[in-house]
Design a protein around this motif. Structure first.
Motif, mmCIF file in Angstrom:
data_model
loop_
_atom_site.group_PDB
_atom_site.id
_atom_site.type_symbol
_atom_site.label_atom_id
_atom_site.label_comp_id
_atom_site.label_asym_id
_atom_site.label_seq_id
_atom_site.Cartn_x
_atom_site.Cartn_y
_atom_site.Cartn_z
ATOM 1 N N ASP A 180 73.766 -4.491 -21.794
ATOM 2 C CA ASP A 180 74.708 -5.160 -22.696
ATOM 3 C C ASP A 180 75.641 -4.150 -23.349
ATOM 4 O O ASP A 180 75.540 -3.864 -24.541
ATOM 5 C CB ASP A 180 73.947 -5.952 -23.756
ATOM 6 N N GLY A 183 77.464 -5.462 -26.534
ATOM 7 C CA GLY A 183 76.675 -5.466 -27.765
ATOM 8 C C GLY A 183 76.389 -4.071 -28.285
ATOM 9 O O GLY A 183 76.404 -3.833 -29.500
ATOM 10 N N GLY A 226 79.659 -10.323 -32.906
ATOM 11 C CA GLY A 226 79.336 -9.828 -31.572
ATOM 12 C C GLY A 226 79.041 -10.935 -30.586
ATOM 13 O O GLY A 226 79.534 -10.926 -29.446
ATOM 14 N N THR A 227 78.240 -11.916 -30.996
ATOM 15 C CA THR A 227 77.905 -13.013 -30.083
ATOM 16 C C THR A 227 79.107 -13.910 -29.826
ATOM 17 O O THR A 227 79.224 -14.493 -28.746
ATOM 18 C CB THR A 227 76.743 -13.851 -30.640
ATOM 19 N N ALA A 231 78.394 -10.891 -26.666
ATOM 20 C CA ALA A 231 77.271 -9.956 -26.650
ATOM 21 C C ALA A 231 75.945 -10.705 -26.741
ATOM 22 O O ALA A 231 75.876 -11.837 -27.238
ATOM 23 C CB ALA A 231 77.390 -8.978 -27.812
ATOM 24 N N SER A 235 70.598 -7.599 -28.736
ATOM 25 C CA SER A 235 71.041 -6.208 -28.802
ATOM 26 C C SER A 235 71.169 -5.731 -30.244
ATOM 27 O O SER A 235 70.957 -4.545 -30.541
ATOM 28 C CB SER A 235 72.385 -6.031 -28.079
#
Length: 345
Positions: A180, A183, A226-227, A231, A235
């Motif tokens: 990832d 992330g 991030g998500t 991501a 992480s």
């Protein structure tokens, strides 16, 4: 023995050079300052950035062409504001294939590019998928003293991630891998914002309760943004996420914490940056994250508050009051919701 060039002779670049030299590699440490290269080669010290002596096997270079000659890997450890210039120069002089690893933490304002994206844009033969990022809770001062440290390397290209893992791993520097890269890069960059906030909190004279809350809610903000960008939320619970967040928010080694501490004590941003004498990545990253949050329509109240302190002149105590008086809400509607959304499909 592998020939490795480390581009950037600041504290982190020097510390990573020490790890590589301890592993028996032929290490070439590049700096854009001729005087610094000469001092390193004659004294085996880089005292402006790192107190411990460095192995005599490390050779410093001023000319980039000489530093990268015949190397099989290049580790880029320059401030994010210098990434494009250095990589553009590297693209002009690099004539053979190498593994590119970067250990810089930041996001470019305006373009909102991560470091791997900037590198791939400036280097015509290297795609973002092939670049490796190294990140995690790792103060340079402790790494140079060979104190136990763990980090993560990440790349879409798992062969390259394995090469990076093998280059760095030893009995005091443990290296994990991850797929990832999004992330890992975001976690390493965004934690600097929260570290500024932790320093501000300490500078205001607040205690451990306030800092613990800041770190925890800061993690929720990092994961939320991030998500939203794709991501993996897990992480942010790993070394380059919560691990790096803890170490950067709680240690006097952290430049971002020190800068925030000075801000909390009433210093203005220009004064703080002059006193620091080194790059404070979190300041640039605040601009980028604030813009990211607006574009993604992601709520980031701590980041917004720090942006207001840095760039709008809002007093830190007013920002604290602003954060404490936000609308009531459920705590676990953040990371838990992100995890449920990802894994319930």
């Amino acid at each position: 023995m592998t020939k490795v060039a480390v581009l950037g002779a600041g504290s982190w670049g020097t510390a990573l050079s020490v790890v590589l030299a301890d592993n028996g590699h032929d290490v070439r440490l590049w700096t854009h300052r001729q005087e610094q290269a000469e001092i390193i080669n004659s004294t085996h010290r880089n005292e402006k950035y790192l107190e411990p002596a460095i192995p005599e096997s490390i050779n410093a270079f001023y000319h980039l062409e000489e530093a990268i000659k015949d190397v099989t890997a290049i580790v880029i450890v320059v401030p994010t504001k210098a990434i494009r210039e250095v990589c553009s120069h590297l693209n002009d002089v690099l004539k053979h294939s190498v593994t590119i690893i970067h250990a810089s933490k930041g996001i470019e304002p305006v373009t909102l590019k991560r470091v791997s994206q900037m590198i791939s844009e400036e280097m015509s033969k290297y795609s973002e998928d092939d670049i490796v990022v190294l990140s995690g809770p790792s103060h340079a001062e402790e790494v140079a003293l060979r104190q136990p440290t763990t980090v993560t390397v990440s790349s879409i290209n798992q062969e390259n991630a394995g090469i990076a893992q093998d280059l760095f791993i030893n009995e005091v520097f443990r290296v994990y891998t991850s797929r990832d890269i999004l992330g890992i890069e975001l976690g390493g960059a965004l934690k600097n914002i929260i570290a500024l906030g932790a320093g501000i909190s300490d500078g205001l004279g607040f205690g451990d309760n306030a800092k613990a809350a800041l770190i925890t809610r800061g993690l929720a903000e990092i994961a939320r943004l991030g998500t939203s960008l794709g991501a993996n939320p897990l992480s942010f619970l790993g070394l380059p996420g919560v691990g790096d967040l803890i170490v950067t928010c709680t240690s006097v080694h952290s430049r971002n914490w020190r800068a925030g501490n000075l801000l909390g004590k009433g210093n203005q941003l220009d004064e703080v940056l002059d006193q620091m004498g080194m790059v404070v990545e979190g300041v640039r990253t605040v601009k980028a994250a604030y813009q990211f949050a607006e574009e993604q329509q992601v709520e980031m109240p701590i980041t917004t508050g720090i942006y207001q302190i840095l760039f709008e002149g809002k007093p830190p105590k007013e920002v604290v009051e602003q954060l404490m008086n936000r609308t009531k809400r459920e705590e676990m509607d953040d990371l838990a919701q992100l995890l449920n959304e990802r894994y319930s499909q």
